[in-house]
Write an enzyme that holds these catalytic residues in place. Structure first.
Site, PDB file in Angstrom:
ATOM      1  N   ASP A  59      10.179  -2.225  -4.473  1.00  0.00           N
ATOM      2  CA  ASP A  59      10.925  -3.532  -3.871  1.00  0.00           C
ATOM      3  C   ASP A  59      10.947  -4.549  -4.720  1.00  0.00           C
ATOM      4  O   ASP A  59      11.907  -5.230  -5.260  1.00  0.00           O
ATOM      5  CB  ASP A  59       9.988  -3.335  -2.627  1.00  0.00           C
ATOM      6  CG  ASP A  59       9.730  -3.521  -1.670  1.00  0.00           C
ATOM      7  OD1 ASP A  59      11.131  -2.463  -1.745  1.00  0.00           O
ATOM      8  OD2 ASP A  59       9.341  -3.563  -0.402  1.00  0.00           O
ATOM      9  N   LYS A 118       4.469  -8.178   8.876  1.00  0.00           N
ATOM     10  CA  LYS A 118       5.954  -7.348   8.407  1.00  0.00           C
ATOM     11  C   LYS A 118       5.375  -6.150   8.614  1.00  0.00           C
ATOM     12  O   LYS A 118       4.751  -4.892   7.886  1.00  0.00           O
ATOM     13  CB  LYS A 118       6.222  -7.730   6.429  1.00  0.00           C
ATOM     14  CG  LYS A 118       7.460  -7.572   7.223  1.00  0.00           C
ATOM     15  CD  LYS A 118       8.015  -7.643   5.487  1.00  0.00           C
ATOM     16  CE  LYS A 118       9.456  -7.242   4.811  1.00  0.00           C
ATOM     17  NZ  LYS A 118       9.803  -6.052   5.051  1.00  0.00           N
ATOM     18  N   GLU A 141      11.440  -4.679  15.519  1.00  0.00           N
ATOM     19  CA  GLU A 141      10.597  -2.854  14.826  1.00  0.00           C
ATOM     20  C   GLU A 141      10.727  -1.878  15.895  1.00  0.00           C
ATOM     21  O   GLU A 141       9.543  -2.221  16.323  1.00  0.00           O
ATOM     22  CB  GLU A 141       9.809  -3.734  13.892  1.00  0.00           C
ATOM     23  CG  GLU A 141       9.960  -3.206  12.473  1.00  0.00           C
ATOM     24  CD  GLU A 141      10.558  -3.656  11.392  1.00  0.00           C
ATOM     25  OE1 GLU A 141      11.075  -2.984  10.272  1.00  0.00           O
ATOM     26  OE2 GLU A 141      11.526  -4.859  12.366  1.00  0.00           O
ATOM     27  N   LYS A 151       5.084 -10.724   0.307  1.00  0.00           N
ATOM     28  CA  LYS A 151       5.326  -9.143   0.455  1.00  0.00           C
ATOM     29  C   LYS A 151       3.496  -8.931  -0.446  1.00  0.00           C
ATOM     30  O   LYS A 151       3.311  -9.539  -1.778  1.00  0.00           O
ATOM     31  CB  LYS A 151       6.375  -8.489  -0.409  1.00  0.00           C
ATOM     32  CG  LYS A 151       7.717  -8.777  -0.113  1.00  0.00           C
ATOM     33  CD  LYS A 151       7.575  -7.933   0.815  1.00  0.00           C
ATOM     34  CE  LYS A 151       7.964  -6.554   0.781  1.00  0.00           C
ATOM     35  NZ  LYS A 151       9.391  -6.067   0.135  1.00  0.00           N
TER      36      LYS A 151
END
Length: 760
Positions: free
Chosen positions: A41, A122, A180, A333
Site C-alpha cells: 500500500d 477499516k 464490506e 492506515k
C-alpha cells in the site's frame, strides 16, 4: 514520505507522468482484477502522491482519466455490469496521527465550525453495493471502477445476514447501502485448514479469500464444486459502512444511518465511536486509532486501519468530493505486523516481461495470519539498499498486511558466516545475458523474449487468464507444464505460436515445478524443497472398460492409461477460444499496456486485427481509452517478426481475428449504425454467440448492450436459460428475439424484422 524535486521541463515531467501512470494501472489491475497485490500500500500510495505532485505543477498533464482522478478496478466480463446509482468512491489515506490532525484542521476550517467525527474500523474485505427498491433487494454489485461494478446478486443471496426484503415499513423507493464483505478470522482459519487437509492451495489472506469466493460463477461446476462454493459463501459476513443513493434521508448523521438500517435488519458494526463536537474531537479520534492499533487481534475480522468520517450528513454535501475520494472522510492506515526470520538464500526468477527478479527464500514464519517462505526483493539495487546478506536474521513484515516485505537485517546477530548476494549476468532460464532494456533502467531483463521459457510460460498463462481468453484449464501450473516441464525433456510448447495446435496426446503426462508467473519464483514446500505438480495426470482404465482413443492412450498389461479430464478440458476450451471476441484475442497477444479496457476500445472501433495493424499512430491514439502510450506499444508489437509468426499460426489454427458483422473502423460508434440509439439485452444461451460475443455484436452495430431489462430496453435477445430477464421483458411488453431474430436485428436493424403476429 520522502519529497523529491519536481522536473522543471514539461517534456521530462510528461515522461515521468506516463511512466507512473503505466505502473499504477498495472498495480490496479493486479489488485482489483486478479485478487493479487504485487506492491505494498505504501509503495502504491507513493506513486499516486508523486503523480499528484507532477500534475499539480503541470496541470495540462492532469487528464480526466488519470489514476489520480479515478477509482481503481473495473467490472469483469465474467459478470454482468451494474451501474451504481451514485459513484462508489475510494478514500484518501494518512499514515500518522500528525497527518490526521492536519487533515482534521483543514476540514474544520473548510466547514467553518467544529465537527463531530464517527470513527470506525477499516475492514479488510471486498466493497459491496446493495440496491434496495421499496425495501426489496434488486442487485448487489462490487465497486468496480466506482461507476460500474460486477453483478454478484446470486452469490450475495448465500451470505448470511443480508436481507432480501428489509424489515419494517416506509422504505425509500431507492436506496444504495454500502458495506464490506469479509471472512471472520475464525472462519478464514477454518477455511485454510480445510484447504491444507485437502492438499489445496492456501489463501494468502482473508481479503483475497473473500473476493475470490464472492466472485465465482455457478455455471460449469459439478455438484461437489457447487457445495464447496456455497459452503464458502455461507461463511462470509457483511457489515454496512455507509449509504450511496438516497433521496432526502430522514436522518441527519452517519450514526443515525447506522441505527436506522439496523432496524431494517441490515448488519452494522458495534466497533464505532462518535466524538463530542469541539476542539477535542480530533484528540478523541486519535485515542480511538491508538486503542485499536494495540488491540487489532481482539476484533472478529481483519482490519488495516481506521476510517474517520464527519458525522453530519449535511457537511458531506457541503464539502463534496474529488473525482476519486470524499473530502469529509479519511482512512488512517496502520503499520503492518513485523517478525524476525532467517534469510536462507536469494534466488532469481524471470517473469512474463523478462524482468529478472531476486527473491528471498526464508525460514518459514507466521506473520499477519499466514506462513511466509518467500518475498520479492525487486532488483539488485533493492538488495543492496536493504543491506541484507544470505544467512542474516532479517526483519519481515506484511506490507499492507498482504505482501511479505523484508525491511532489513538484524546486524547485531551476524556471526561471520553470512555472504553477499551477486546478481547473475545471464538469464537463469535460457542463458541469455541480462541487460537494462533502456538507459536509466534499474531492472535487468532477459532480451530473449521469443524463446526464453520463463517468458513464454508467463505469456501462455496470461493468454489463458480470466481477462484474456478465460481458458479454465490454462492456469499457473498448466502453463508451466506446457512450457517448462521437468518431465518430459521436450516441452509441448516452445512459444505461444503453437498454443492452438495442441492435441490431447501432446500433454500427458507432465511433471512441473510450480512458479509465480510475474516473478518466476519457484514455490516451495514446508521443507523448503520446490513444489511440483502433475496437472495432466494419466488415468488408469481397464482394457475392457468402454471405448478409448488408441492415439491418445498407452497400454500396459491389462490396463490403458488415458488422458485426464483436465487435459481433455484444456483442448476443448482452447478450441472454443478460437472464436472468442476480438478484444480477448488482443489481450491474449501480450501487447504491452493493452489490457481489457484498451482491447475493448480497439476492437470496438476497428473491428479487426488487420484494421488495427493498418491504423496510424494518430488513428490509434484518438480512440477513446487508448492514447499515445498504448498506440506506440501496439505499433511496436506488430513490427516484431516473430509476433507475425504467432498471428500466422493462430490464423492457420482457426483463430478469429475480426468481429463478425463489424462495419469497419470507427463505424461502430457512428450514428448510422443499424442499432444506433437502441438498447438491447442479450440473455441466455443464444445459438452461435457467446455472451461476450453477443455484447460485442450489439456494440459493433452501434447499439447499447445493457445487462438488465427496464422500460428503456428496446429489444431482448433470449435463448435457453434466459430466466428472470425474459420474464421482465414479457411483463414490460418488450419484443423478445430468438437467435435468428437477433442476427437479423444486428444486420438489418429493426426494419428488417418480420412483423409481429396479431392475435385474432
Amino acid at each position: 514520505m520522502a519529497e523529491t524535486t519536481i522536473p522543471d521541463d514539461l517534456d521530462q515531467a510528461r515522461g515521468e507522468a506516463e511512466t507512473l501512470t503505466v505502473r499504477i494501472l498495472e498495480l490496479r489491475e493486479a489488485y482489483y482484477e486478479k485478487d493479487a497485490a504485487v506492491a505494498s500500500d505504501e509503495d502504491y500510495d507513493t506513486l499516486i502522491h508523486r503523480l499528484e505532485a507532477i500534475e499539480s505543477a503541470f496541470p495540462e498533464l492532469a487528464s480526466q482519466d488519470s489514476p489520480t482522478q479515478t477509482v481503481g478496478g473495473r467490472a469483469q466480463s465474467l459478470f454482468d455490469p451494474v451501474t451504481h446509482a451514485e459513484r462508489m468512491l475510494s478514500l484518501d489515506n494518512v499514515f500518522s496521527t500528525d497527518e490526521f490532525v492536519a487533515w482534521s484542521a483543514k476540514v474544520e476550517k473548510d466547514a467553518g465550525r467544529p465537527v463531530r467525527y464517527l470513527c470506525e474500523l477499516k475492514i479488510d474485505g471486498l466493497a459491496i453495493n446493495l440496491r434496495y427498491e421499496s425495501g426489496v433487494l434488486v442487485s448487489a454489485a462490487t465497486r468496480g471502477d466506482g461507476v460500474v461494478g460486477e453483478d454478484v446478486t446470486e452469490n450475495i443471496d448465500l451470505v448470511p445476514g443480508i436481507p432480501r426484503r428489509l424489515s419494517g415499513s416506509g422504505h425509500p423507493s431507492l436506496v444504495e447501502v454500502r458495506g464490506e464483505v469479509f471472512f471472520p478470522v475464525a472462519a478464514f482459519q477454518e477455511l485454510n485448514a480445510e484447504q491444507e487437509a485437502a492438499g489445496e492451495r492456501l489463501f494468502a489472506n482473508p481479503r483475497n479469500a473473500a473476493s475470490g469466493s464472492l466472485r465465482q460463477k455457478a455455471e460449469g461446476k459439478n455438484a461437489d464444486q457447487l457445495r464447496l462454493m456455497h459452503a464458502r459463501l455461507s461463511r462470509l459476513r457483511m457489515l454496512v459502512h455507509g449509504i450511496g443513493a438516497w433521496e432526502n434521508p430522514p436522518v441527519e448523521t452517519q450514526s443515525d444511518v447506522y441505527q436506522l438500517v439496523a432496524t431494517w435488519g441490515l448488519p452494522t458494526s458495534s466497533h464505532y465511536r462518535v466524538t463530542d463536537p469541539g476542539a477535542g474531537a480530533a484528540g478523541e479520534a486519535v485515542e480511538f486509532i491508538r486503542y485499536f492499533g494495540e488491540h487489532r487481534g481482539s476484533v472478529e475480522h481483519e482490519i488495516d486501519g481506521i476510517v474517520i468520517k464527519i458525522d453530519e450528513l449535511a457537511l458531506h454535501a457541503e464539502l463534496g468530493a474529488t473525482s476519486r475520494a470524499p473530502r469529509w472522510a479519511i482512512a488512517y492506515k496502520y503499520p503492518p505486523e513485523q517478525v524476525n526470520t532467517t534469510l536462507l538464500d536469494i534466488r532469481v526468477g524471470v517473469g512474463r516481461t523478462g524482468r529478472a527478479t531476486p527473491y528471498a527464500v526464508m525460514e518459514p514464519v507466521r506473520v499477519a495470519g499466514s506462513v511466509v517462505r518467500q518475498a520479492t526483493l525487486h532488483n539488485q539495487d533493492v538488495v543492496k539498499a536493504k543491506g541484507v546478506l544470505i544467512g542474516d536474521t532479517i526483519v519481515l513484515r506484511k506490507a499492507g498486511d498482504v505482501i511479505p516485505e523484508i525491511l532489513g537485517p538484524v546486524v547485531e546477530l551476524r556471526d561471520g558466516t553470512e555472504r553477499e548476494f551477486v546478481m547473475p549476468e545471464y538469464c537463469p532460464e535460457c542463458g541469455t545475458r541480462l541487460r537494462a532494456m533502456k538507459e536509466g533502467d534499474i531492472d535487468l531483463r532477459c532480451p530473449n523474449a521469443k524463446d526464453c521459457p520463463a517468458q513464454v510460460r508467463g505469456r501462455v498463462e496470461h493468454a489463458g487468464s480470466r481477462g484474456a481468453l478465460d481458458v479454465e484449464a490454462l492456469g499457473e501450473v498448466s502453463a508451466a507444464a506446457l512450457t517448462q516441464p521437468l518431465e518430459p525433456a521436450e516441452p509441448p510448447l516452445h512459444t505461444e505460436a503453437g498454443l492452438f495446435d495442441l492435441r490431447v496426446e501432446d500433454i500427458f503426462p507432465i511433471k512441473v515445478v510450480v512458479r509465480d508467473s510475474e516473478t518466476g519464483m519457484a514455490k516451495t514446500n514446508d521443507d523448503g524443497s520446490e513444489r511440483t505438480d502433475t496437472p495432466f495426470k494419466r488415468a488408469r482404465k481397464p482394457k475392457e472398460d468402454g471405448e478409448f482413443d488408441p492415439a491418445a492412450a498407452e497400454f500396459t498389461g491389462d490396463e490403458f492409461f488415458v488422458p485426464s479430464t483436465n487435459a481433455i478440458k484444456l483442448i476443448a476450451n482452447l478450441d472454443k477460444a478460437k472464436t472468442a471476441p476480438l478484444w480477448r484475442i488482443l489481450v491474449a497477444l501480450s501487447i504491452r499496456h493493452v489490457g481489457p479496457v484498451a482491447a475493448r476500445a480497439l476492437a470496438g472501433h476497428f473491428g479487426s486485427l488487420d484494421a488495427i495493424r493498418a491504423a496510424s499512430r494518430e488513428e490509434l491514439a484518438e480512440v477513446d481509452g487508448v492514447g499515445g502510450i498504448i498506440a506506440d506499444a501496439v505499433i511496436a508489437w506488430f513490427e516484431v517478426d516473430w509476433h507475425q509468426h504467432i498471428l500466422m499460426r493462430w490464423a492457420q489454427a482457426g483463430v478469429q481475428f475480426a468481429t463478425p458483422g463489424h462495419p469497419g473502423p470507427g463505424a461502430a460508434a457512428a450514428a448510422g449504425g443499424v442499432l444506433a440509439g437502441l438498447t438491447v439485452v442479450a440473455t441466455g444461451s443464444l445459438d452461435g454467440f457467446t455472451r461476450e460475443g453477443a455484447q460485442e455484436a450489439i456494440i459493433a452495430a452501434g447499439g447499447k448492450s445493457a445487462s438488465s431489462v427496464s422500460k428503456n430496453t428496446d429489444f431482448v435477445a433470449a435463448g435457453p436459460g434466459a430466466g428472470s430477464k425474459l420474464a421482465k421483458a414479457e411483463q414490460l411488453g418488450i419484443r423478445v428475439l430468438d437467435a435468428d431474430g437477433f442476427r437479423i436485428l444486428l444486420t438489418a436493424g429493426p426494419e428488417g424484422l418480420p412483423p409481429l403476429a396479431v392475435a385474432p
